[in-house]
Scaffold this motif. Structure first.
Motif, PDB file in Angstrom:
ATOM      1  N   CYS A  55       0.804  -1.300   0.162  1.00 25.57           N
ATOM      2  CA  CYS A  55      -0.123   0.147  -0.022  1.00 25.57           C
ATOM      3  C   CYS A  55       0.855   1.218  -0.068  1.00 25.57           C
ATOM      4  O   CYS A  55       0.352   2.399  -0.080  1.00 25.57           O
ATOM      5  CB  CYS A  55      -1.007  -0.040   1.162  1.00 25.57           C
ATOM      6  SG  CYS A  55      -0.115  -0.051   2.775  1.00 25.57           S
ATOM      7  N   ALA A  56       2.133   1.085  -0.182  1.00 25.54           N
ATOM      8  CA  ALA A  56       3.107   2.492   0.063  1.00 25.54           C
ATOM      9  C   ALA A  56       4.297   2.023  -0.837  1.00 25.54           C
ATOM     10  O   ALA A  56       4.414   0.787  -1.329  1.00 25.54           O
ATOM     11  CB  ALA A  56       3.298   2.813   1.309  1.00 25.54           C
ATOM     12  N   MET A 101      -1.719  12.053  -0.546  1.00 24.36           N
ATOM     13  CA  MET A 101      -0.560  11.401  -0.406  1.00 24.36           C
ATOM     14  C   MET A 101       0.401  12.246   0.485  1.00 24.36           C
ATOM     15  O   MET A 101       0.342  13.521   0.813  1.00 24.36           O
ATOM     16  CB  MET A 101       0.248  11.106  -1.678  1.00 24.36           C
ATOM     17  CG  MET A 101       1.429  10.231  -1.570  1.00 24.36           C
ATOM     18  SD  MET A 101       1.089   8.571  -1.539  1.00 24.36           S
ATOM     19  CE  MET A 101      -0.232   8.315  -2.963  1.00 24.36           C
ATOM     20  N   TRP A 151       6.452   7.179   0.001  1.00 19.96           N
ATOM     21  CA  TRP A 151       5.219   7.699  -0.424  1.00 19.96           C
ATOM     22  C   TRP A 151       3.834   6.754   0.021  1.00 19.96           C
ATOM     23  O   TRP A 151       3.806   5.521  -0.355  1.00 19.96           O
ATOM     24  CB  TRP A 151       5.251   7.891  -1.972  1.00 19.96           C
ATOM     25  CG  TRP A 151       6.010   8.550  -2.545  1.00 19.96           C
ATOM     26  CD1 TRP A 151       5.921   9.791  -2.742  1.00 19.96           C
ATOM     27  CD2 TRP A 151       7.464   8.155  -2.996  1.00 19.96           C
ATOM     28  NE1 TRP A 151       7.515  10.518  -3.252  1.00 19.96           N
ATOM     29  CE2 TRP A 151       8.116   9.157  -3.518  1.00 19.96           C
ATOM     30  CE3 TRP A 151       8.215   6.873  -3.086  1.00 19.96           C
ATOM     31  CZ2 TRP A 151       9.473   9.218  -4.035  1.00 19.96           C
ATOM     32  CZ3 TRP A 151       9.368   6.790  -3.482  1.00 19.96           C
ATOM     33  CH2 TRP A 151       9.962   7.973  -3.894  1.00 19.96           C
ATOM     34  N   VAL A 152       2.943   7.308   0.737  1.00 21.72           N
ATOM     35  CA  VAL A 152       1.990   6.498   1.399  1.00 21.72           C
ATOM     36  C   VAL A 152       0.834   7.480   1.712  1.00 21.72           C
ATOM     37  O   VAL A 152       0.876   8.704   1.803  1.00 21.72           O
ATOM     38  CB  VAL A 152       2.243   6.150   2.743  1.00 21.72           C
ATOM     39  CG1 VAL A 152       2.774   7.041   3.949  1.00 21.72           C
ATOM     40  CG2 VAL A 152       1.455   4.957   3.295  1.00 21.72           C
ATOM     41  N   SER A 153      -0.384   6.870   1.441  1.00 19.00           N
ATOM     42  CA  SER A 153      -1.590   7.687   1.544  1.00 19.00           C
ATOM     43  C   SER A 153      -2.013   7.780   3.265  1.00 19.00           C
ATOM     44  O   SER A 153      -1.400   6.934   3.920  1.00 19.00           O
ATOM     45  CB  SER A 153      -2.785   6.856   1.188  1.00 19.00           C
ATOM     46  OG  SER A 153      -3.294   5.955   1.609  1.00 19.00           O
ATOM     47  N   LEU A 195      -1.293   4.996   6.127  1.00 19.28           N
ATOM     48  CA  LEU A 195      -0.311   5.331   7.076  1.00 19.28           C
ATOM     49  C   LEU A 195      -0.959   5.212   8.565  1.00 19.28           C
ATOM     50  O   LEU A 195      -0.567   4.477   9.625  1.00 19.28           O
ATOM     51  CB  LEU A 195       0.096   6.717   6.954  1.00 19.28           C
ATOM     52  CG  LEU A 195       1.263   7.045   8.159  1.00 19.28           C
ATOM     53  CD1 LEU A 195       2.545   6.473   7.751  1.00 19.28           C
ATOM     54  CD2 LEU A 195       1.590   8.734   7.868  1.00 19.28           C
TER      55      LEU A 195
END
Length: 329
Positions: free
Chosen positions: A54-55, A77, A132-134, A138
């Protein structure tokens, strides 16, 4: 992904496509774009690792041969940019970030219509890690309690607006990044190792974002008194970049000896006092110059230099070119 002359447009959907094309949901892919054969813009590697499905983790070790620009379209993001060595000028969260070659962390929220633009200059080198993660992912992975974070950091972690916050790298974070960069495991253990180190890196970073001065304290086993002194010192330096800083006065104000002050600051922030103050002065001066409202002489005075010639020498030593170059942009 769109590649033009000295310019690359990319978004995270391009990264997802790369994983799909290589028929893999985990592990590393090596993006050789920007680099060697066709464009000749850069040498080195940019590995991308899919984290927890997911990231994304980017591992960069690049030497820029020809100046070019990359523009990444990001929305809903959060990006974590850990610059261990070197770097490039950037636009993050609508804010200009100027490279100073100091170890540092940028945490940026990308809400709507956000861009991450990098201006890669010939002969630059940089080594670092990006995540990079939403916000939703997170929070799901790390069960964030927003009340534990300052309001300004809450805005970043929820991506409620385009914003960037900057931190020096603690010793612990630097060690984790070094481990990620080296990753001596070449077998199937490599993916598990990177996932574990990425988790560790995010955990330490989130703790740092709750209270930076405590993070540096824990990293260096500082006493409560020294932690308070370092926070007070940073506030004084950040709010008085135009003033002459006298070490004797600082020591008296903070109730520390010169040796204690110098050692504690260096171990906490990875640079000495003069380097930190120069960094702040140069960042501020470049913003003022590019705004175009003040003459170079007035900019020099605004950031603590007594005359234009001494400011010009310091500026050129720091950025590698004259302050009049920025005025011409």
């Amino acid at each position: 992904m769109e590649i033009q002359k000295n310019h690359v447009e990319i978004d995270l959907y391009d990264i997802k496509k790369l994983f799909t094309l290589q028929n893999t949901n985990v592990g590393i892919i090596n993006v050789q774009s920007l680099a060697t054969d066709e464009s000749g813009w850069a040498d080195g590697t940019f590995h991308i690792f899919k984290y927890k499905n997911c990231a994304y983790l980017g591992i960069k070790d690049l030497h820029i041969r020809e100046s070019f620009t990359t523009n990444a379209k990001l929305e809903n993001m959060i990006s974590f940019e850990f610059m261990l060595r070197g770097g490039s000028d950037m636009q993050l969260g609508g804010k200009s970030i100027f490279n100073n070659d100091m170890p540092r962390l940028y945490v940026t929220s990308h809400s709507k219509n956000s861009h991450q633009t990098r201006y890669h200059l010939a002969k630059e080198k940089y080594i670092g890690v990006g995540i990079w993660v939403s916000p939703k992912a997170l929070d799901r992975l790390f069960k964030l309690a927003m009340v534990d974070f300052p309001p300004s950091v809450q805005e970043v972690l929820t991506a409620s607006k385009n914003k960037v916050v900057t931190y020096p790298l603690t010793g612990t974070v630097r060690q984790i990044i070094e481990c990620i960069l080296v990753n001596s495991f070449k077998t199937s253990y490599s993916n598990q190792y990177l996932e574990a180190k990425t988790t560790e890196l995010i955990c330490h970073t989130l703790e740092c974002m709750k209270s930076p001065e405590l993070a540096y304290s824990n990293d260096n086993n500082l006493t409560t008194a020294k932690t308070t002194a370092m926070k007070k010192l940073l506030d004084k330096l950040d709010n008085n970049i135009d003033a002459e800083i006298r070490l004797d006065s600082l020591c008296a104000e903070l109730a520390m000896s010169k040796g204690q002050l110098v050692r504690t600051f260096k171990s906490s922030y990875g640079m000495n006092l003069s380097e930190y103050l120069t960094q702040k002065r140069m960042e501020r001066s470049r913003i003022l110059i590019m705004e175009g409202r003040l003459s170079i002489m007035h900019v020099a005075l605004e950031v603590g230099y007594k005359n234009q010639s001494s400011f010009g020498r310091a500026f050129k030593k720091y950025f590698g070119y004259s302050p009049t170059n920025d005025r011409a942009l």
